[in-house]
Scaffold this motif. Structure first.
Motif, PDB file in Angstrom:
ATOM      1  N   ILE A   1       5.480  72.992  13.186  1.00 54.65           N
ATOM      2  CA  ILE A   1       5.660  73.315  14.604  1.00 54.65           C
ATOM      3  C   ILE A   1       5.859  72.024  15.397  1.00 54.65           C
ATOM      4  CG2 ILE A   1       4.629  74.438  16.611  1.00 54.65           C
ATOM      5  CD1 ILE A   1       5.500  76.314  14.307  1.00 54.65           C
TER       6      ILE A   1
ATOM      7  N   THR B   1       2.794  75.870  21.855  1.00 52.25           N
ATOM      8  CA  THR B   1       3.372  77.213  21.940  1.00 52.25           C
ATOM      9  C   THR B   1       2.277  78.198  22.329  1.00 52.25           C
ATOM     10  OG1 THR B   1       4.851  76.568  20.110  1.00 52.25           O
ATOM     11  CG2 THR B   1       4.819  78.892  20.715  1.00 52.25           C
TER      12      THR B   1
ATOM     13  N   THR C   1       4.690  82.967  24.549  1.00 53.59           N
ATOM     14  CA  THR C   1       5.908  82.168  24.635  1.00 53.59           C
ATOM     15  C   THR C   1       7.115  82.981  24.167  1.00 53.59           C
ATOM     16  OG1 THR C   1       4.702  80.099  24.257  1.00 53.59           O
ATOM     17  CG2 THR C   1       7.063  80.087  23.789  1.00 53.59           C
TER      18      THR C   1
ATOM     19  N   ILE D   1      10.403  83.230  22.374  1.00 51.12           N
ATOM     20  CA  ILE D   1      11.167  82.494  21.360  1.00 51.12           C
ATOM     21  C   ILE D   1      12.376  83.334  20.961  1.00 51.12           C
ATOM     22  CG2 ILE D   1      11.094  81.418  19.081  1.00 51.12           C
ATOM     23  CD1 ILE D   1       8.108  81.087  19.399  1.00 51.12           C
TER      24      ILE D   1
ATOM     25  N   PHE E   1      10.860  74.841  18.728  1.00 49.33           N
ATOM     26  CA  PHE E   1       9.511  75.130  18.242  1.00 49.33           C
ATOM     27  C   PHE E   1       9.316  74.749  16.776  1.00 49.33           C
ATOM     28  CE2 PHE E   1      10.500  77.916  21.759  1.00 49.33           C
ATOM     29  CZ  PHE E   1       9.412  77.715  22.591  1.00 49.33           C
TER      30      PHE E   1
ATOM     31  N   THR F   1       3.185  84.496  18.073  1.00 49.41           N
ATOM     32  CA  THR F   1       2.899  84.107  19.451  1.00 49.41           C
ATOM     33  C   THR F   1       2.511  85.289  20.341  1.00 49.41           C
ATOM     34  OG1 THR F   1       5.281  84.133  19.913  1.00 49.41           O
ATOM     35  CG2 THR F   1       4.278  81.999  19.416  1.00 49.41           C
TER      36      THR F   1
ATOM     37  N   GLU G   1      -1.890  81.050  19.558  1.00 44.95           N
ATOM     38  CA  GLU G   1      -1.238  79.857  20.070  1.00 44.95           C
ATOM     39  C   GLU G   1      -0.977  78.896  18.922  1.00 44.95           C
ATOM     40  OE1 GLU G   1      -3.765  77.922  22.870  1.00 44.95           O
ATOM     41  OE2 GLU G   1      -5.182  77.235  21.352  1.00 44.95           O
TER      42      GLU G   1
END
Length: 314
Positions: free
Chosen positions: A128, A132, A136, A138, A146, A230, A234
Motif C-alpha cells: 500500500i 487509506t 475511501t 477506489i 493506493f 476499505t 483502514e
C-alpha cells in the motif's frame, strides 16, 4: 519502466537500494520504514553512484514491520477446484497474519516443533502506498495511487493447526512464515494494468509445484479487494495485502466419497483419519527442503524477482 527497490539490514542498521542494469545503487534517504521510503520518492529516483553487485548484498524483506498483513482467502479458480469448492460460490474474504511473520527472501523458514504439516503458497503481495481511511473511494482511475508496488510472498501455513481451528491466524503467523521479496517493484498506473499478465511460480528442491497466470484464474483482482477492504479496514503506507495462491499446494481435498464418509464421523475421529492420510503426503515441506518462488510477466517487462528459502526444523 518499473523501479525495483532492495533493502539490506544488519546489526549496524539498514540501507535502501535501487536496482539498475549495472547493479544496486544506494538510495540517499533517512527512511527506516517502507512507509517512510515511499514518502521519499524523490530520493529513490535520484539514486546514483557506484553500483555494487546485487549478489554481494544480504537482502532483507523490502516490507518493514510492524505493518498490517492482510490476506485474501481462496482467490484462484484452480485452487478452489482443488479444494473441492465451487469457484462461482467463493466470496471475497480476508484473514490477518502477524507482521512478525515477515521474513527475508533468502532466510530460513523455521518450522516449530509441534507443527507436522508445513505447506507453501506463492502469492503476489500488494504494498500500500498511502493512507487509506475507511470509506475511501477506489476506482480503476486512481488504483495506482493506493498500490505503490508489488512483491513476491510465500504464505507458509501449518495445516494441522489451521484446519481443526477453522481460523488462519495462528497457523500462518509463526515467525518466518511470510517470506517477502527480494524486490519491491514500484509500478506506474500503466504497468499496474498488466497485473493479469503476471505468472506465479513455486518449486521445491527444483521440482515445480505451482505455475499459474493471474488472467483466467484469479477470482478477485486488487481493485475489488481494496474496494472491499476499505469498507471496514483502514490501510496505511507500507501495509501488505496478499492476493491468494493457485493450485499446487501440498494440501488437496480428499476424494468426494472419502469426504462423505468423514462427514458421518465424530470430529475428533474425522481429523485423526484426515491427518493420518496427510502424513503420507510427501509434498509437505521437510527439513532441508529449498523453496523457490517467483512472479513475473512472461515477457520479463515486470519481474518481482525470485526468493529462495530453506526449510529448517526447530
Amino acid at each position: 519502466m518499473t523501479v525495483s527497490v532492495l533493502r539490506t539490514a544488519n546489526q549496524t542498521g539498514h540501507a535502501w537500494w535501487r536496482k539498475t542494469p549495472d547493479g544496486a545503487v544506494k538510495i540517499d534517504t533517512a527512511a527506516t520504514t517502507t512507509a517512510a521510503l515511499l514518502a521519499d520518492r524523490t530520493a529513490i529516483e535520484a539514486a546514483a553512484g557506484e553500483p555494487v553487485d546485487v549478489d554481494t548484498l544480504k537482502l532483507a524483506s523490502p516490507v518493514t514491520r510492524p505493518c498490517r498483513v492482510i490476506a485474501q482467502m481462496t482467490n484462484f479458480e484452480s485452487h478452489a477446484k482443488d479444494a473441492g469448492m465451487d469457484p462461482a460460490a467463493i466470496p471475497l474474504t480476508f484473514f490477518r497474519k502477524a507482521s512478525a511473520s515477515i521474513n527475508g527472501p533468502f532466510d530460513d523458514i523455521v518450522k516449530p516443533p509441534h507443527v507436522r504439516l508445513l505447506d507453501y503458497e506463492v502469492e503476489i503481495g500488494l504494498v500500500i502506498g498511502r493512507e487509506t481511511p475507511v470509506g475511501t473511494a477506489i476506482s480503476d482511475a486512481n488504483l495506482a495511487e493506493f498500490i505503490a508496488g508489488l512483491v513476491v510472498t510465500n504464505d507458509v501455513s501449518a495445516r494441522d493447526i489451521q484446519l481443526p481451528q477453522t481460523q488462519f491466524y495462528e497457523a500462518k503467523s509463526y515467525p518466518t512464515f511470510t517470506p517477502v521479496g527480494p524486490e519491491l517493484v514500484l509500478l506506474s498506473a500503466e504497468e499496474l494494468k498488466r497485473f493479469g499478465d503476471l505468472r506465479l511460480r513455486l518449486s521445491v528442491n527444483g521440482q515445480e509445484r505451482q505455475n499459474a497466470l493471474v488472467d483466467g484464474d484469479m477470482l478477485y483482482r486488487p481493485l475489488q479487494a481494496l474496494q472491499s477492504l476499505t469498507q471496514f479496514q483502514e490501510l496505511a503506507a507500507g501495509d501488505l495485502v496478499l492476493t491468494g495462491t493457485p493450485v499446487g499446494t501440498a494440501l488437496s481435498a480428499p476424494p468426494k466419497p472419502a469426504q462423505l464418509v468423514a462427514n458421518l464421523l465424530p470430529p475428533a475421529m474425522k481429523w485423526k483419519m484426515f491427518f493420518a492420510s496427510q502424513a503420507r503426503n510427501r509434498k509437505y515441506l521437510h527439513d532441508g527442503d529449498v523453496v523457490e518462488a517467483s512472479v513475473a510477466t512472461d515477457d520479463g517487462a515486470i519481474d518481482l524477482g525470485t526468493q529462495k528459502t530453506a526449510i529448517r526444523f526447530a
